[in-house]
Enzyme design. Structure first.
Site, PDB file in Angstrom:
ATOM      1  N   HIS A 260       0.855  -1.372  -0.216  1.00  9.18           N
ATOM      2  CA  HIS A 260      -0.062  -0.001  -0.146  1.00  9.18           C
ATOM      3  C   HIS A 260       0.837   0.997  -0.118  1.00  9.18           C
ATOM      4  O   HIS A 260       0.463   2.462   0.091  1.00  9.18           O
ATOM      5  CB  HIS A 260      -0.902  -0.045   1.353  1.00  9.18           C
ATOM      6  CG  HIS A 260      -0.225  -0.119   2.438  1.00  9.18           C
ATOM      7  ND1 HIS A 260       0.639  -1.227   2.846  1.00  9.18           N
ATOM      8  CD2 HIS A 260      -0.070   0.796   3.711  1.00  9.18           C
ATOM      9  CE1 HIS A 260       1.105  -1.052   3.995  1.00  9.18           C
ATOM     10  NE2 HIS A 260       0.750   0.257   4.577  1.00  9.18           N
ATOM     11  N   CYS A 261       2.094   0.967  -0.199  1.00  8.34           N
ATOM     12  CA  CYS A 261       3.129   2.277  -0.147  1.00  8.34           C
ATOM     13  C   CYS A 261       4.128   2.526  -1.423  1.00  8.34           C
ATOM     14  O   CYS A 261       4.105   3.396  -2.246  1.00  8.34           O
ATOM     15  CB  CYS A 261       3.931   2.267   1.041  1.00  8.34           C
ATOM     16  SG  CYS A 261       3.267   1.533   2.531  1.00  8.34           S
TER      17      CYS A 261
END
Ligand code: SAJ
Length: 423
Positions: A260-261
Site C-alpha cells: 500500500h506504499c
C-alpha cells in the site's frame, strides 16, 4: 494525556496499542463498525498487533474504539492514520485526510489539541491543506489554540526485528513548539525521535525512503530483463554484488511492485514535482519498468507453454503465492492480481495457492488456496508460476508434478530442471 487515533488500520492500530501499553488512555476512531467492534472485543485483525496484547489493554480500559467522532473532542492529542491512495488518474487522493479534518473542525475540542498527520502524502499537505482548515479563517491560531505536526509511519509490515518502538520517529511541526510537543508525545513510546525543521521536510523524508525503494527495485528489474536477454543469472549477480561490505544494498527483481506504499508513494512525489513545473522523469521511469514486470511474467509463461506446444487459452495455471510480498497475508496492490488479470484476459483458467491467504475473491467467484503438497491436484495444471516466495513452502513438490514452473522469485535458488523457467 488522552491520545486519539483516527484510522485503525496497519498504521493506526499498532500505534494505538503502543500508546495504550505505555499507560496512555487511547480513544481509537474508525468508520468501520465491525473493526471497532473487534477491537473492543480485544480481537486483532492486523498481524503486527498480537491479540493477547490488544485484549489486555482493552480489558484494562486503556484502549477503547469508537465510530462516534465526538468521542475524540475531549482527547489531548490526535494522530491521523488514514489511507492516502491514488485516484484512477494516478493523482493523489487525500480525501480521507480531508474528511478526518472536517470531523476535527466540526467536533473541535474546547482545549488546545496536538494534531499529527501520519498518513504518507505530498510535501505541503499539512501546511497548505490542514493548517488553513484548522485555523478556520483566523478564529484559531496554531501554536496557541492547537498544535500541528507531520510524523510519517515507517514500519515495515511483518518485519520481525524492526517495529514502532525501535524505528526512529521523524517529526516536523508547523512551529518549533509544535515540533517539541509532537517529539514529547512520540518520545514517550519510541526509543528515538528525529525532529526536522518543517512539516514539508517530514513529509518528504517518507517519500524519499519509499521512492528510494521503488527506484532501486526498478533498477534491478531492468537488469533482470537485460540479463534475460544476455542469458545471465541475475540472482547470482546480485548475490555476488551484495558481498561488497559497503556502498551496495541488494534489491531483488520480481513480478512487480505491491503493497500500500511503494507502488503509490512515488506518484505523490512526481505529482507534487509537476505542480512546480518539474518533471521527475527518473521516478516515473522506475514506475514504468516496475509496471511492466507483470507483462514480462506473462510473456515467460507464454514462452514456456509454447515450448510444449500449448497456448494460454484454456491452460490451467496455478499462481503460487499471491500476497504482495513474502510472509504477509496482505493482497493490496499485489502483482499476483495483475498477472492473474492478464492471464484471464487471454482465456487461461486460474487457481492459486498461498498459506497466508485461505480464500481470494476473484471477480464473481471466490477461489480457495490449493494445497501444493497434493500431487494429484498439481498434476491437473499446465503451469505453476511462483509470484510470492513465502517461507516454509516446499517448492520442490512442484517439480515432476507440473510440466511447467515459472519462478519469478528465485524460489528454487538456482536449481535447474527442464520444467523450470526463470524470470
Ligand atoms: N520488492 C521487490 N524487490 C525488492 C524489495 C521489494 O520486488 O528488493 C517488492 C515486494 O515484493 C513488494 C513491494 O516491492 O511487492 C514492496 O516491498 P517492501 O519490502 O518495500 O515492503 P512494504 O511495502 O511492506 O514496506 C515498506 C517498508 N519496507 C521496508 O522498509 C523494507 C518501508 O519502505 C515503509 O516503511 C513501508 O513500506 C510503508 O508503510 O511505507
Amino acid at each position: 494525556a488522552v491520545v486519539g487515533i483516527i484510522g485503525c488500520g496497519y498504521v493506526g492500530l499498532p500505534l494505538a496499542l503502543e500508546f495504550a501499553k505505555k499507560g496512555f488512555r487511547v480513544v481509537a476512531f474508525d468508520l468501520d463498525a465491525p473493526r471497532v467492534d473487534q477491537i473492543n472485543r480485544g480481537i486483532s485483525y492486523i498481524p503486527d498487533v498480537p491479540t493477547e496484547e490488544l485484549s489486555r489493554v482493552v480489558k484494562s480500559g486503556h484502549l477503547i474504539a469508537t465510530t462516534d467522532f465526538h468521542r475524540l473532542s475531549g482527547v489531548d492529542t490526535v494522530s491521523i492514520c488514514v489511507p492516502t491512495p491514488l485516484r484512477k488518474t494516478k493523482d493523489p487522493d487525500i480525501s480521507y485526510i480531508v474528511s478526518a479534518l472536517d470531523n476535527l473542525v466540526a467536533h473541535r475540542s474546547a482545549s488546545p489539541q496536538l494534531i499529527i498527520l501520519e498518513s504518507t502524502t505530498y510535501p505541503g499537505t499539512t501546511r497548505e491543506v490542514m493548517l488553513p482548515a484548522l485555523e478556520s479563517e483566523g478564529k484559531f491560531k496554531v501554536g496557541k489554540d492547537f498544535f500541528l505536526a507531520f510524523s510519517p509511519e515507517r514500519v515495515d509490515p511483518g518485519n520481525p526485528v524492526y517495529n514502532i518502538v525501535n524505528t526512529p520517529k521523524v517529526v516536523g511541526g508547523i512551529t518549533p513548539e509544535c515540533t517539541k510537543l509532537a517529539s514529547l508525545l512520540y518520545g514517550s513510546i519510541v526509543e528515538k525521535v528525529m525532529p526536522v525543521t518543517s512539516t514539508e521536510s517530514a513529509e518528504m523524508v517518507k517519500l524519499l525512503e519509499n521512492t528510494f525503494r521503488s527506484v532501486n527495485i526498478g533498477l534491478v528489474n531492468e537488469l533482470a530483463l537485460m540479463s534475460h536477454n544476455l542469458n545471465l543469472n541475475i540472482w547470482e549477480i546480485i548475490e555476488a554484488a551484495a558481498s561488497k561490505p559497503f556502498g551496495f544494498m541488494p534489491f531483488y527483481p520480481g513480478p512487480g511492485l505491491g503493497g500500500h506504499c511503494i507502488p503509490i508513494d512515488p506518484h505523490y512525489l512526481s505529482w507534487k514535482a509537476r505542480q512546480t513545473g518539474f518533471e521527475a522523469r527518473f521516478i516515473e521511469l522506475a514506475g514504468v519498468v516496475n509496471g511492466f514486470m507483470p507483462h514480462h511474467v506473462v510473456n515467460r509463461i507464454v514462452f514456456g507453454l509454447n515450448e510444449q506446444t500449448k497456448c494460454l487459452r484454456n491452460a490451467r495455471i496455478l499462481i503460487v503465492g499471491v500476497a504482495y510480498k513474502k510472509d504477509v497475508n496482505d493482497l493490496r496492490e499485489s502483482p499476483a492480481l495483475d498477472v492473474m488479470a492478464l492471464l484471464e484476459k487471454s482465456g487461461a483458467i486460474l487457481a492459486y495457492s498461498d498459506p497466508h491467504i485461505p480464500t481470494l475473491k476473484w471477480g464473481s467467484t471466490t477461489l480457495s488456496s490449493v494445497d501444493i503438497t497434493n500431487r494429484h491436484e498439481l498434476s491437473t495444471y499446465d503451469c505453476a508460476v511462483v509470484i510470492t516466495n513465502h517461507s516454509g513452502v516446499d517448492y520442490k513438490s512442484l517439480i515432476g508434478a507440473v510440466p511447467l514452473i515459472v519462478d519469478t522469485r528465485n524460489a528454487f535458488k538456482g536449481l535447474s530442471h527442464p520444467s523450470i523457467v526463470s524470470l
